[in-house]
Design a protein around this motif. Structure first.
Motif, PDB file in Angstrom:
ATOM      1  N   THR A  43      -1.941   3.889  24.930  1.00 48.75           N
ATOM      2  CA  THR A  43      -0.206   3.889  24.946  1.00 48.75           C
ATOM      3  C   THR A  43       0.304   4.863  23.845  1.00 48.75           C
ATOM      4  N   GLN A  44      -0.654   5.097  22.937  1.00 51.36           N
ATOM      5  CA  GLN A  44      -0.072   6.050  21.725  1.00 51.36           C
ATOM      6  C   GLN A  44       0.966   5.194  21.060  1.00 51.36           C
ATOM      7  N   ASP A  45       0.808   4.074  20.572  1.00 49.45           N
ATOM      8  CA  ASP A  45       1.601   3.313  20.015  1.00 49.45           C
ATOM      9  C   ASP A  45       1.480   3.103  18.743  1.00 49.45           C
ATOM     10  N   GLU A  46       1.537   4.088  17.759  1.00 46.00           N
ATOM     11  CA  GLU A  46       0.917   3.830  16.410  1.00 46.00           C
ATOM     12  C   GLU A  46       1.205   2.605  15.412  1.00 46.00           C
ATOM     13  N   TYR A  47       2.512   2.120  15.614  1.00 37.86           N
ATOM     14  CA  TYR A  47       2.478   0.877  14.660  1.00 37.86           C
ATOM     15  C   TYR A  47       1.664  -0.226  15.485  1.00 37.86           C
ATOM     16  N   CYS A  48       1.347  -0.404  16.640  1.00 42.20           N
ATOM     17  CA  CYS A  48       0.527  -1.260  17.335  1.00 42.20           C
ATOM     18  C   CYS A  48      -0.868  -0.907  16.715  1.00 42.20           C
ATOM     19  N   VAL A  49      -1.356   0.181  16.948  1.00 45.31           N
ATOM     20  CA  VAL A  49      -2.546   0.759  16.325  1.00 45.31           C
ATOM     21  C   VAL A  49      -2.992   0.203  15.042  1.00 45.31           C
ATOM     22  N   ILE A  50      -2.090   0.254  14.237  1.00 45.32           N
ATOM     23  CA  ILE A  50      -2.216  -0.158  12.984  1.00 45.32           C
ATOM     24  C   ILE A  50      -2.223  -1.966  12.897  1.00 45.32           C
ATOM     25  N   TYR A  51      -1.111  -2.393  13.479  1.00 48.07           N
ATOM     26  CA  TYR A  51      -1.310  -3.805  13.552  1.00 48.07           C
ATOM     27  C   TYR A  51      -2.327  -4.352  13.937  1.00 48.07           C
TER      28      TYR A  51
END
Length: 119
Positions: free
Chosen positions: A62-70
Motif C-alpha cells: 500500500t506504499q505506507d512509509e510510516y507503516c513500513v518503518i513501524y
C-alpha cells in the motif's frame, strides 16, 4: 554528548508525536482504534511475529512509509530475522510490483541497518 537520532528513529518519533496530538483532539476515536489494532496483533493462531510480517507486506503493497518503518521495527522486536523480513518483501513485490520492491531495497534495508546497529 547526546546520540544523534537516525532518520528511522526520527520518523518513529514523528509518528508517535502525531498520534499523541490526534489522541488529544479525538480521544474517543484514538482509544478505540488503538484497542482494535492491539487486539489484532495479539498472539493467536498466528504468532505476533507472523502478524508483524503480514503487516509489513501490506504496508509495502500500500506504499505506507510510516507503516513500513513501524512494522519493520515490529518484525525485529518480535524476533524476525533479516531473511524472514526480506522474504516478506519479496512476497509483497510479487503482488505490488516495483513500487513494493523499491521500498524493500531502500527503506526496509535502511530500517534493518539503523534499528539493529549498536549505538
Amino acid at each position: 554528548m547526546k546520540q544523534q537520532h537516525t532518520s528511522v528513529e526520527a520518523a518513529l518519533r514523528h509518528y508517535k508525536e502525531g498520534v499523541g496530538t490526534f489522541t488529544q483532539k479525538l480521544p474517543n476515536v484514538a482509544s478505540r482504534f488503538h484497542a482494535f489494532t492491539e487486539a489484532c496483533f495479539e498472539e493467536g493462531a498466528l504468532s505476533k511475529k507472523e502478524k508483524q510480517l503480514i503487516a509489513l507486506g501490506i504496508s509495502l503493497a500500500t506504499q505506507d512509509e510510516y507503516c513500513v518503518i513501524y512494522h519493520t521495527k515490529g518484525c525485529l522486536d518480535e524476533g524476525a530475522s533479516e531473511q524472514e523480513i526480506l522474504e516478506t518483501c519479496g512476497v509483497a513485490a510479487a503482488f505490488a510490483g516495483g513500487a513494493a520492491m523499491s521500498q524493500a531495497v531502500t527503506l526496509v534495508q535502511e530500517c534493518i541497518h539503523e534499528l539493529t546497529m549498536k549505538h
